[in-house]
Design an enzyme around this catalytic site. Structure first.
Site, PDB file in Angstrom:
ATOM      1  N   HIS A  60       0.905  -1.450   0.211  1.00 46.58           N
ATOM      2  CA  HIS A  60       0.342  -0.044   0.288  1.00 46.58           C
ATOM      3  C   HIS A  60       0.646   0.961   0.136  1.00 46.58           C
ATOM      4  O   HIS A  60       1.464   0.857   1.282  1.00 46.58           O
ATOM      5  CB  HIS A  60      -0.749  -0.313   1.237  1.00 46.58           C
ATOM      6  CG  HIS A  60      -2.157   1.548   0.678  1.00 46.58           C
ATOM      7  ND1 HIS A  60      -3.200   0.857   0.740  1.00 46.58           N
ATOM      8  CD2 HIS A  60      -1.679   2.516   2.362  1.00 46.58           C
ATOM      9  CE1 HIS A  60      -3.541   2.739   0.468  1.00 46.58           C
ATOM     10  NE2 HIS A  60      -2.687   3.065   1.516  1.00 46.58           N
ATOM     11  N   GLU A 101      -9.977  -6.148   7.650  1.00 43.18           N
ATOM     12  CA  GLU A 101     -10.610  -4.894   7.458  1.00 43.18           C
ATOM     13  C   GLU A 101      -9.081  -3.904   6.251  1.00 43.18           C
ATOM     14  O   GLU A 101      -8.103  -4.146   7.018  1.00 43.18           O
ATOM     15  CB  GLU A 101      -9.486  -3.917   8.862  1.00 43.18           C
ATOM     16  CG  GLU A 101      -9.892  -2.819   9.055  1.00 43.18           C
ATOM     17  CD  GLU A 101      -9.134  -2.494  10.120  1.00 43.18           C
ATOM     18  OE1 GLU A 101      -8.485  -1.339  10.422  1.00 43.18           O
ATOM     19  OE2 GLU A 101      -8.397  -3.060  11.199  1.00 43.18           O
ATOM     20  N   GLU A 104       8.014   1.037  -2.862  1.00 40.40           N
ATOM     21  CA  GLU A 104       7.563   0.043  -3.039  1.00 40.40           C
ATOM     22  C   GLU A 104       8.171  -1.436  -3.993  1.00 40.40           C
ATOM     23  O   GLU A 104       8.174  -2.772  -3.502  1.00 40.40           O
ATOM     24  CB  GLU A 104       5.997   0.005  -3.622  1.00 40.40           C
ATOM     25  CG  GLU A 104       4.731   0.735  -3.755  1.00 40.40           C
ATOM     26  CD  GLU A 104       4.136   0.882  -4.102  1.00 40.40           C
ATOM     27  OE1 GLU A 104       3.654   0.374  -4.476  1.00 40.40           O
ATOM     28  OE2 GLU A 104       3.371   2.681  -4.720  1.00 40.40           O
TER      29      GLU A 104
HETATM   30  C1  GRF Z   1       0.796   0.490  -6.658  1.00 40.88           C
HETATM   31  O1  GRF Z   1       1.012   1.950  -5.881  1.00 40.88           O
HETATM   32  C2  GRF Z   1      -0.012  -0.112  -5.465  1.00 40.88           C
HETATM   33  O2  GRF Z   1       0.940   0.197  -4.088  1.00 40.88           O
HETATM   34  C3  GRF Z   1      -0.991   0.629  -5.562  1.00 40.88           C
HETATM   35  O3  GRF Z   1      -1.433   0.098  -6.658  1.00 40.88           O
HETATM   36  C4  GRF Z   1      -0.308   0.835  -7.210  1.00 40.88           C
HETATM   37  C5  GRF Z   1      -0.353  -0.099  -8.091  1.00 40.88           C
HETATM   38  O4  GRF Z   1       1.266  -0.048  -8.924  1.00 40.88           O
HETATM   39  N1  GRF Z   1      -2.170  -0.294  -4.661  1.00 40.88           N
HETATM   40  P1  GRF Z   1       1.756  -1.327 -10.055  1.00 40.88           P
HETATM   41  O5  GRF Z   1       0.350  -1.987 -10.926  1.00 40.88           O
HETATM   42  O6  GRF Z   1       2.108  -2.550  -8.664  1.00 40.88           O
HETATM   43  O7  GRF Z   1       2.235  -0.818 -11.569  1.00 40.88           O
END
Ligand code: GRF
Length: 222
Positions: free
Chosen positions: A112, A146, A177
């Site tokens: 997230h 949740e 990420e």
């Molecule tokens: C990412 O920022 C993820 O955290 C959010 O949606 C985006 C998805 O990006 N939930 P991708 O499809 O992995 O490029």
């Protein structure tokens, strides 16, 4: 060498987090076998790369089902046919019902783009900017019923800078990420990370009270 962990990945769109996982596997850094990639959107760009690699790609279009329950029943049956030990939500943009989540208890990780528990839900980056925050980031967490509320495992912090807009902030967070999702999956695959019976995170044999924080690359010891 241990057998690679069987994993199914759910996506909804671009799939850059999935690509980061695939890159880590290709680099020999992630002892994982992606058995299938499932998208709820037929045109998800993220289906292309796994398909090129010979990984099973499947579309289960939520719009084709009369109810969430019906969609999730098919999703669950499809996933279970691959017998994954871990389900990874990598940009999967559907809320999942408690029954579905409970079926995979302790076996679902989500990424997230905020420092949970702050800013769960959608439109994260604009809300961070509107709130005048000086810092945001990304979180990998175990999924519980949740939404975006399960225990956090690993976070990366990203400063908000002058003249940021939601797109700029999103792209800097996305880079992080791509670092933390493969890392948390690796911990799980190596047996270092699990959810205990009370819903707490165990990391390297001890209760993890707060998520681990991954430092920016520039600050990591060499
Ligand atoms: C990412 O920022 C993820 O955290 C959010 O949606 C985006 C998805 O990006 N939930 P991708 O499809 O992995 O490029």
């Amino acid at each position: 060498m241990n057998k690679p962990l069987p994993v199914v990945v759910l996506i909804s769109g671009r799939g850059s987090n999935l690509e980061a996982i695939l890159d880590a596997i290709a680099d020999g850094e992630l002892p994982v076998e992606i058995r299938a990639v499932i998208s709820n959107r037929p045109n998800a760009a993220g289906l292309q790369r796994p398909a090129l690699l010979g990984i099973r790609t499947i579309v289960i279009d939520h719009a084709c089902y009369a109810s969430r329950r019906a969609f999730e029943a098919v999703l669950q049956t499809t996933i279970d046919a691959f017998e994954p030990d871990l389900l990874v939500l990598a940009g999967f943009m559907r809320i999942l019902a408690p029954e579905f989540v409970s079926h995979y208890r302790g076996r679902i990780l989500n990424i997230h783009p905020s420092l949970l528990p702050e800013f769960p839900g959608l439109n994260t980056h604009q809300r961070v900017l509107d709130a005048g925050k000086r810092e945001s980031g990304a979180t990998v967490h175990f999924v519980t019923p949740e939404m975006d509320g399960g225990p956090a495992v690993l976070q990366a912090r990203v400063p908000v800078i002058v003249n940021d807009d939601a797109g700029l902030l999103a792209s800097r967070i996305l880079e992080q990420e791509h670092r933390i999702l493969p890392m948390a999956i690796r911990w799980f695959a190596e047996g270092r990370l699990r959810l205990d019976a009370t819903g707490g995170v165990i990391f390297d044999g001890a209760a993890l009270k707060r998520p681990r924080i991954l430092l920016p690359e520039a600050q990591e010891p060499t």
